[in-house]
Write an enzyme that holds these catalytic residues in place. Structure first.
Site, PDB file in Angstrom:
ATOM      1  N   ASP A 103      33.600   5.198 -30.868  1.00 49.43           N
ATOM      2  CA  ASP A 103      33.478   4.704 -29.535  1.00 49.43           C
ATOM      3  C   ASP A 103      33.432   6.075 -28.684  1.00 49.43           C
ATOM      4  O   ASP A 103      34.059   7.033 -29.029  1.00 49.43           O
ATOM      5  CB  ASP A 103      34.776   4.144 -29.181  1.00 49.43           C
ATOM      6  CG  ASP A 103      34.806   2.748 -30.029  1.00 49.43           C
ATOM      7  OD1 ASP A 103      35.207   2.698 -30.958  1.00 49.43           O
ATOM      8  OD2 ASP A 103      34.532   1.756 -29.221  1.00 49.43           O
ATOM      9  N   THR A 104      32.652   5.749 -27.419  1.00 50.54           N
ATOM     10  CA  THR A 104      32.391   6.913 -26.959  1.00 50.54           C
ATOM     11  C   THR A 104      33.636   6.953 -25.652  1.00 50.54           C
ATOM     12  O   THR A 104      34.271   7.980 -25.592  1.00 50.54           O
ATOM     13  CB  THR A 104      31.238   6.694 -25.665  1.00 50.54           C
ATOM     14  OG1 THR A 104      29.936   7.139 -26.826  1.00 50.54           O
ATOM     15  CG2 THR A 104      31.094   7.982 -24.760  1.00 50.54           C
TER      16      THR A 104
END
Length: 413
Positions: free
Chosen positions: A97-98
């Protein structure tokens, strides 16, 4: 089965496993509310606090990376550039995930004397190794998540208790497609159809109200053919848009301008198209019958082998992640899935007809998602959760069952 809202259906996710009321709440209020730690096949957790690995003599360096609010692919490209390497010499076991704090191994070819300073990135350790890190060496990820400002705690608790007893559908989650701009799979479909004009239209002419004003103006300019103005407006973080526009402004034809986009990013688009089709397959399979029991024509996984279900055979139901080299289910399941492919105008062979480096083979994916070590705690209006999922499964798919968001971006998805 409880039907999902229109946004989810746009991504192929038509149903929920739980029939509880929406809890509301926000994930990722801060990156620290969503911590992802890679788990190797032997059970070693690549913890944010650090890890000890046994080095091996070889021509690869494994680096323990903790990143905050940093995109994995863009980190790989930046690291390769800083070390003077090709992006092909830098590998990861999986995308993380960013908007999160994530901890994982990145491998680079050859020895590394000094690591660069990169915003939002910490390097916690290095080891010489005899092979690169690859997805096959990863079991999955451990998630530590706080769902904040829950509007209906009883609804959250009801869903969480239900998820202890009922597996969720193993959909590909929102982040595979985007919630501000849910078009990643549409770009992938345009690539698979080899339709550069459709790709351009999706990238620049499809504008969403949730986008920033700068991004909207830049897309409008690009859509009208004013590439120079669009380049002025797009911030540098819009890597793929800027690469595409620079080539168009330089006189490239549209297809070759698209092919100048880093292949890792183009591959994400194609894999998102695969994911969307799988989600549609899974939704149809849920309509046919419970996903915890095989029906005639189903494919099942037994001892890591894929077979057609037969009475008394058992096994875990799987569906194809469409691409070259996969079998389709038979009977009414197979007929329904072939109908989806016809509706989408895609043939499995299209995935193999892409240029080298973008060819994607098919595989199989379990239809049920069951977290390991699942625990939660209510803290006022917040819910603390921790669990481990196998590689390729999405924590947001479990959170979706709790929050049941009509507009996912408003809830941090």
């Amino acid at each position: 089965m409880l039907e999902a809202p229109s946004f989810d259906k746009m991504l192929g996710m038509f149903y929920y496993a739980t029939d509880t009321c929406p809890s509301g709440g926000v994930i990722k209020r801060s990156p620290e509310d969503f911590v992802v730690e890679e788990v190797l096949l032997d059970g070693t957790v690549i913890a944010t606090s650090g890890v000890e690995l046994r080095p091996r003599v070889g021509n690869w360096t494994w680096i323990h990376v903790v990143k905050r609010n940093v995109d994995t692919i863009k980190l790989v490209l930046r690291l390769a550039r800083a070390l003077g390497l090709s992006h092909r010499d830098v590998s990861v076991g999986g995308l993380k995930d960013t908007k999160a704090v994530t901890s994982q191994i990145i491998s680079v070819r050859g020895p590394v004397a000094n690591l660069p300073q990169l915003p939002g990135v910490q390097f916690l350790g290095m080891w010489s190794m005899d092979k690169p890190i690859t997805p096959s060496q990863i079991y999955g990820n451990r998630f530590t998540i706080i769902l904040r400002d829950v509007e209906r705690i009883s609804c959250a608790e009801g869903a969480l208790e239900a998820l202890k007893k009922t597996a969720a559908p193993n959909y590909y989650g929102y982040q595979r497609f985007g919630t501000i701009r849910p078009v990643t799979h549409l770009l992938g479909k345009a690539l698979l159809k080899k339709d550069p004009h459709l790709f351009f239209e999706v990238m620049f002419c499809k504008i969403f109200s949730r986008e920033s004003e700068v991004a909207k103006r830049a897309r409008e300019a690009a859509c009208k053919g004013d590439y120079a103005k669009a380049l002025e407006l797009f911030p540098k973080k819009f890597v793929e848009e800027r690469v595409f526009l620079k080539r168009l402004a330089g006189g490239y034809d549209m297809w070759n301008a698209i092919m100048a986009i880093p292949p890792q990013i183009l591959r994400v688009y194609i894999e998102a198209a695969q994911s969307y089709i799988f989600n549609r397959f899974l939704s149809i399979r849920m309509e046919i019958g419970p996903i915890d029991r095989p029906v005639e024509g189903d494919l099942v996984e037994i001892n890591r082998q894929i077979a057609y279900y037969a009475e008394g055979l058992g096994g875990e139901v799987v569906l194809p992640v469409v691409g070259a080299g996969v079998r389709m289910p038979r009977g009414k399941v197979g007929e329904a899935l072939l109908r989806v492919l016809r509706e989408e105008g895609l043939d499995p062979s299209a995935f193999l007809k892409m240029p080298r480096g973008l060819r994607v083979y098919g595989t199989y994916r379990r239809v049920r998602l069951e977290p390991a070590g699942f625990e939660y705690k209510i803290m006022g209006n917040d819910v603390f959760m921790q669990f481990t999922l196998p590689r390729g499964s999405y924590a947001t798919v479990l959170l979706r069952e709790v929050v049941k968001p009509a507009e996912p971006h408003k809830h941090g998805f």
